[in-house]
Design an enzyme around this catalytic site. Sequence first.
Site, PDB file in Angstrom:
ATOM      1  CG  ASP A   1      -0.251  -0.008   2.529  1.00  0.00           C
ATOM      2  OD1 ASP A   1       0.982   0.185   2.561  1.00  0.00           O
ATOM      3  OD2 ASP A   1      -0.921  -0.200   3.554  1.00  0.00           O
TER       4      ASP A   1
ATOM      5  CG  ASP B   1      -6.221  -5.695   2.429  1.00  0.00           C
ATOM      6  OD1 ASP B   1      -5.813  -5.222   3.509  1.00  0.00           O
ATOM      7  OD2 ASP B   1      -6.816  -5.007   1.572  1.00  0.00           O
TER       8      ASP B   1
END
Length: 529
Positions: free
Chosen positions: A219, A438
């Site tokens: 990320d 996730d």
Amino acid sequence: MMIHRMMSYNSRHHHSGHKFISGGRHNDNYRKTLQQYHYHHYNDVMSCLFFSTKAPIIEENDGEEVTTSDDNSRDSSTTNETTTASAAITTTTKQQHNQSKTKTILTYPPPPDSSTFPTWSYSPRPFFHFEILHQSTKSSARVGRIHTPHGIIDTPGYVAVATNAALKGVDFQDADRVGQQLIFCNTYHLLLQPGTDVVEGAGGLHKFINRTNGPLITDSGGFQVFSLAYGSVHEELSTGGELKRQRRRGSPDNNNNNNKATAGGSPPVKVTEDGAIFRSYRDGKSFLLTPESTVQAQKSFGADIIIPLDELPPYHIDRNVLINSVERTHRWEARSLQEHLKDVKEQAMYCVIHGGMDRELRKKSVDYLTSLPFDGYAIGGSLGKNSQDLLELLEWMMPMLNEERNGVNRRNKPRHLLGIADEPSILGAVTHGIDTLDSCYPTRLSRHGTLLSREGKIHIKSGRYSRQYGIPIDPECACSTCQQYDRSYLWHLFKAKEPVFMTLATIHNLQYMNDLMAQQRQLILENKI
């Protein structure tokens, strides 16, 4: 619980005791416009900064920042070389209560139009491909396969979170044995420890963690940074307290925004058009995270899928503030994409769709971001206060990703739901066409003594399990824990606080999640969901 998500940075510059991770210059006219803003007064933290490219920064005590853009003007004529800085900023003076006060209003140009990106960037990637194997006739659920340089991802699939490039309690070989394919690493944490230089020196994340045959996603770091800014408890709950609180729990100001100071006297996060300045929870040092620097960091890490920088607003927020946040996110994501396209490095980049629970803003975000050459779509921002809100949002938003607009068939790209993987949300999200999800939810549960099973959750600390000899956690589970140990022994390990319990429990919960997703894929193939 508020449901949020986001992402992080690279090359470091030191000045006056602060660390800076600054991005490279844009070579397009949009960035040239922003470079002409030359404000450099902000507060004690900001006044010591030297930016390689000046972003709008204003005197906090004497003015306020207002970011606006005209959505109707987003076409090639507004993003070509005729764009000028003079159209982007206006300064007005107002008299209030017999006292002269300057109010600085910053008006930013709209994010760059899709036509400003190179033609080649819209072509299929030879190293990254998503194929739809079956579309359910009963719902929007689908079975697919994502091809990456380091392996295949079967969809819909669960993505385990390795916050510090490590799964809690197990190694990656354990994860591979239970069928874990895609693993999520957090750029924010990796930037603070061990740092991009160490990971890059090892040859990238895959070699650093010795997982060269399994795909990774990183990320941007924004989620963790903005959790600091807005006092979000979601990351604390998701990581078991790894993201250290800047303020004491129970404080009446605990949920206030980034203008509130920490115990050290300075705000935990400062946000400007250039990026976000935050303090490390490890040593208190200041970092500047920009759309460019987070991409540079993720290039150093070398994950198969990377995420652009976006801004995370809290769930309860004024709509005008949310509008400005979405527009800033679009500008930041476009800048991240421009940086990514300078050197793709066989990495795919997903955009992050924002807009909170606002239908109009979600549609605006979908329409803009899907027009750009991103390789997949992540759903982020505020996703509601509970699972019900999330599923309602997906019900009206996901059909937008089945549309075809301006020659772009949105259906043909993978969709990832950020930060959500509890079982009720999974079962609902899959029927709406989500491909991957996730969360550290399953591994966090295992550390606290909750085991997942087809019979429901097992809270192993309960004395009822102390004499359940010969009974595994889940009789249908093929994991090594269920094959070798019974509930009675696991009860003992947990009560005795033996470290091996975490390993055994995590192996089982990861197996359960991957079995659950395999079951969902089979049900879709049979058109049962």
